[in-house]
Design a protein around this motif. Structure first.
Motif, PDB file in Angstrom:
ATOM      1  N   TYR A   6      44.808  54.568  40.489  1.00 14.90           N
ATOM      2  CA  TYR A   6      43.411  54.604  40.896  1.00 14.90           C
ATOM      3  C   TYR A   6      43.335  55.271  42.253  1.00 14.90           C
ATOM      4  N   HIS A   7      42.144  55.768  42.570  1.00 15.98           N
ATOM      5  CA  HIS A   7      41.908  56.424  43.852  1.00 15.98           C
ATOM      6  C   HIS A   7      41.060  55.495  44.710  1.00 15.98           C
ATOM      7  N   TYR A   8      41.475  55.273  45.942  1.00 11.43           N
ATOM      8  CA  TYR A   8      40.728  54.431  46.868  1.00 11.43           C
ATOM      9  C   TYR A   8      40.272  55.257  48.067  1.00 11.43           C
ATOM     10  N   LYS A   9      39.196  54.817  48.667  1.00 10.49           N
ATOM     11  CA  LYS A   9      38.698  55.435  49.897  1.00 10.49           C
ATOM     12  C   LYS A   9      38.091  54.335  50.749  1.00 10.49           C
ATOM     13  N   TYR A  10      38.625  54.180  51.953  1.00 10.63           N
ATOM     14  CA  TYR A  10      38.144  53.167  52.878  1.00 10.63           C
ATOM     15  C   TYR A  10      36.996  53.711  53.729  1.00 10.63           C
ATOM     16  N   ALA A  11      36.239  52.816  54.332  1.00  6.71           N
ATOM     17  CA  ALA A  11      35.129  53.201  55.211  1.00  6.71           C
ATOM     18  C   ALA A  11      35.620  54.070  56.363  1.00  6.71           C
ATOM     19  N   SER A  12      36.887  53.882  56.751  1.00  6.23           N
ATOM     20  CA  SER A  12      37.476  54.666  57.850  1.00  6.23           C
ATOM     21  C   SER A  12      37.693  56.122  57.467  1.00  6.23           C
ATOM     22  N   GLY A  13      37.600  56.417  56.160  1.00  8.66           N
ATOM     23  CA  GLY A  13      37.859  57.775  55.688  1.00  8.66           C
ATOM     24  C   GLY A  13      39.245  57.918  55.078  1.00  8.66           C
ATOM     25  N   HIS A  14      40.124  56.951  55.341  1.00  8.77           N
ATOM     26  CA  HIS A  14      41.468  56.986  54.751  1.00  8.77           C
ATOM     27  C   HIS A  14      41.338  56.840  53.247  1.00  8.77           C
TER      28      HIS A  14
ATOM     29  N   VAL B  21      49.755  42.670  41.199  1.00 12.05           N
ATOM     30  CA  VAL B  21      48.808  42.410  40.103  1.00 12.05           C
ATOM     31  C   VAL B  21      47.654  41.542  40.591  1.00 12.05           C
ATOM     32  N   TYR B  22      47.393  41.584  41.881  1.00  9.17           N
ATOM     33  CA  TYR B  22      46.416  40.652  42.445  1.00  9.17           C
ATOM     34  C   TYR B  22      45.217  41.406  43.001  1.00  9.17           C
ATOM     35  N   SER B  23      44.034  40.949  42.654  1.00  7.19           N
ATOM     36  CA  SER B  23      42.809  41.437  43.285  1.00  7.19           C
ATOM     37  C   SER B  23      42.098  40.224  43.867  1.00  7.19           C
ATOM     38  N   GLN B  24      41.375  40.419  44.948  1.00  9.75           N
ATOM     39  CA  GLN B  24      40.734  39.286  45.621  1.00  9.75           C
ATOM     40  C   GLN B  24      39.438  38.917  44.904  1.00  9.75           C
ATOM     41  N   THR B  25      39.584  38.249  43.774  1.00  8.67           N
ATOM     42  CA  THR B  25      38.436  37.753  43.023  1.00  8.67           C
ATOM     43  C   THR B  25      38.602  36.249  42.846  1.00  8.67           C
ATOM     44  N   ASP B  26      37.509  35.590  42.551  1.00 10.10           N
ATOM     45  CA  ASP B  26      37.572  34.139  42.316  1.00 10.10           C
ATOM     46  C   ASP B  26      38.483  33.829  41.134  1.00 10.10           C
ATOM     47  N   LYS B  27      38.407  34.669  40.088  1.00 11.40           N
ATOM     48  CA  LYS B  27      39.229  34.440  38.902  1.00 11.40           C
ATOM     49  C   LYS B  27      40.717  34.554  39.241  1.00 11.40           C
ATOM     50  N   SER B  28      41.090  35.591  39.996  1.00 11.78           N
ATOM     51  CA  SER B  28      42.500  35.750  40.390  1.00 11.78           C
ATOM     52  C   SER B  28      42.967  34.569  41.226  1.00 11.78           C
ATOM     53  N   GLU B  29      42.136  34.154  42.145  1.00 12.67           N
ATOM     54  CA  GLU B  29      42.473  33.014  43.004  1.00 12.67           C
ATOM     55  C   GLU B  29      42.730  31.762  42.167  1.00 12.67           C
TER      56      GLU B  29
ATOM     57  N   ILE C 154      43.026  45.185  36.795  1.00 11.94           N
ATOM     58  CA  ILE C 154      42.613  46.456  36.190  1.00 11.94           C
ATOM     59  C   ILE C 154      41.091  46.504  36.052  1.00 11.94           C
ATOM     60  N   GLU C 155      40.495  45.400  35.635  1.00  7.33           N
ATOM     61  CA  GLU C 155      39.030  45.335  35.510  1.00  7.33           C
ATOM     62  C   GLU C 155      38.362  45.531  36.872  1.00  7.33           C
ATOM     63  N   TYR C 156      38.878  44.862  37.891  1.00  6.08           N
ATOM     64  CA  TYR C 156      38.334  44.980  39.243  1.00  6.08           C
ATOM     65  C   TYR C 156      38.436  46.426  39.739  1.00  6.08           C
ATOM     66  N   LEU C 157      39.597  47.032  39.579  1.00  6.47           N
ATOM     67  CA  LEU C 157      39.798  48.402  40.057  1.00  6.47           C
ATOM     68  C   LEU C 157      38.908  49.382  39.293  1.00  6.47           C
ATOM     69  N   ASN C 158      38.734  49.156  38.005  1.00  2.63           N
ATOM     70  CA  ASN C 158      37.873  50.005  37.190  1.00  2.63           C
ATOM     71  C   ASN C 158      36.428  49.956  37.689  1.00  2.63           C
ATOM     72  N   GLU C 159      35.984  48.787  38.115  1.00  5.07           N
ATOM     73  CA  GLU C 159      34.613  48.622  38.600  1.00  5.07           C
ATOM     74  C   GLU C 159      34.398  49.185  40.004  1.00  5.07           C
ATOM     75  N   HIS C 160      35.445  49.186  40.841  1.00  2.99           N
ATOM     76  CA  HIS C 160      35.278  49.516  42.260  1.00  2.99           C
ATOM     77  C   HIS C 160      35.913  50.829  42.712  1.00  2.99           C
ATOM     78  N   HIS C 161      36.663  51.504  41.874  1.00  4.36           N
ATOM     79  CA  HIS C 161      37.368  52.721  42.292  1.00  4.36           C
ATOM     80  C   HIS C 161      37.384  53.753  41.172  1.00  4.36           C
ATOM     81  N   GLU C 162      37.734  54.993  41.534  1.00  6.47           N
ATOM     82  CA  GLU C 162      37.992  56.014  40.521  1.00  6.47           C
ATOM     83  C   GLU C 162      39.317  55.637  39.887  1.00  6.47           C
ATOM     84  N   CYS C 163      39.283  55.411  38.577  1.00  2.00           N
ATOM     85  CA  CYS C 163      40.417  54.737  37.947  1.00  2.00           C
ATOM     86  C   CYS C 163      40.890  55.445  36.683  1.00  2.00           C
ATOM     87  N   ALA C 164      42.203  55.572  36.540  1.00  2.89           N
ATOM     88  CA  ALA C 164      42.796  56.136  35.322  1.00  2.89           C
ATOM     89  C   ALA C 164      42.630  55.204  34.139  1.00  2.89           C
ATOM     90  N   CYS C 165      42.140  53.983  34.393  1.00  2.18           N
ATOM     91  CA  CYS C 165      41.974  53.003  33.302  1.00  2.18           C
ATOM     92  C   CYS C 165      40.666  53.230  32.549  1.00  2.18           C
TER      93      CYS C 165
END
Length: 144
Positions: free
Chosen positions: A58-66, A86-94, A131-142
């Protein structure tokens, strides 16, 4: 801007395991994780940096531009213990972490000694949630 250190490489995953992992149990666990994570993600394993085995990207981009690319899910059979990505900061993962088994948590990394210490079905659920989280929040190969 700093260049990313962890990029996809051309190193063969099997060659890495055979040359880097010096413990038979860790080799067996690595091969099992490759099999499972390939099935869960739908992607073949690729080396990311010198020691991370990743699946998809997946492709990420931070507010800093990185910005950069990273594997959807992955692991590293490090000398002391496995690092599991394999961890995303979601209530379900927690919530799922409570059923994972014997592990330590870093910022976004799960550390464990051997596969028998953790619940594989929970790792599968954590992988799907990530994978679901990354698909919703980033440009994702998934994305299909």
């Amino acid at each position: 801007m700093a260049k990313n250190k962890t990029n996809e490489t051309e190193v063969k995953v099997i060659d890495f395991i055979e040359s880097y992992v010096d413990n038979d149990q860790k080799k067996a666990d690595s091969h099992k994780l490759i099999e499972l994570m390939s099935e869960w993600s739908g992607f073949e394993p690729k080396m990311w940096g010198p020691t991370i085995i990743g699946f998809g990207s997946y492709h990420y981009k931070y507010a800093s531009g990185h910005e950069g690319d990273a594997p959807l899910i992955g692991f590293s059979p490090r000398k002391a213990q496995f690092s599991l990505y394999v961890y995303s900061q979601t209530d379900k993962s927690e919530s799922l972490l409570k059923e994972l088994g014997k592990f330590k948590m870093g910022k976004a990394c799960i550390y464990f000694k051997k596969l028998s210490d953790i619940n594989i079905s929970i790792v599968e659920k954590l992988s799907a949630e990530t994978i679901e989280y990354l698909n919703e929040h980033h440009e994702c190969a998934c994305r299909n």
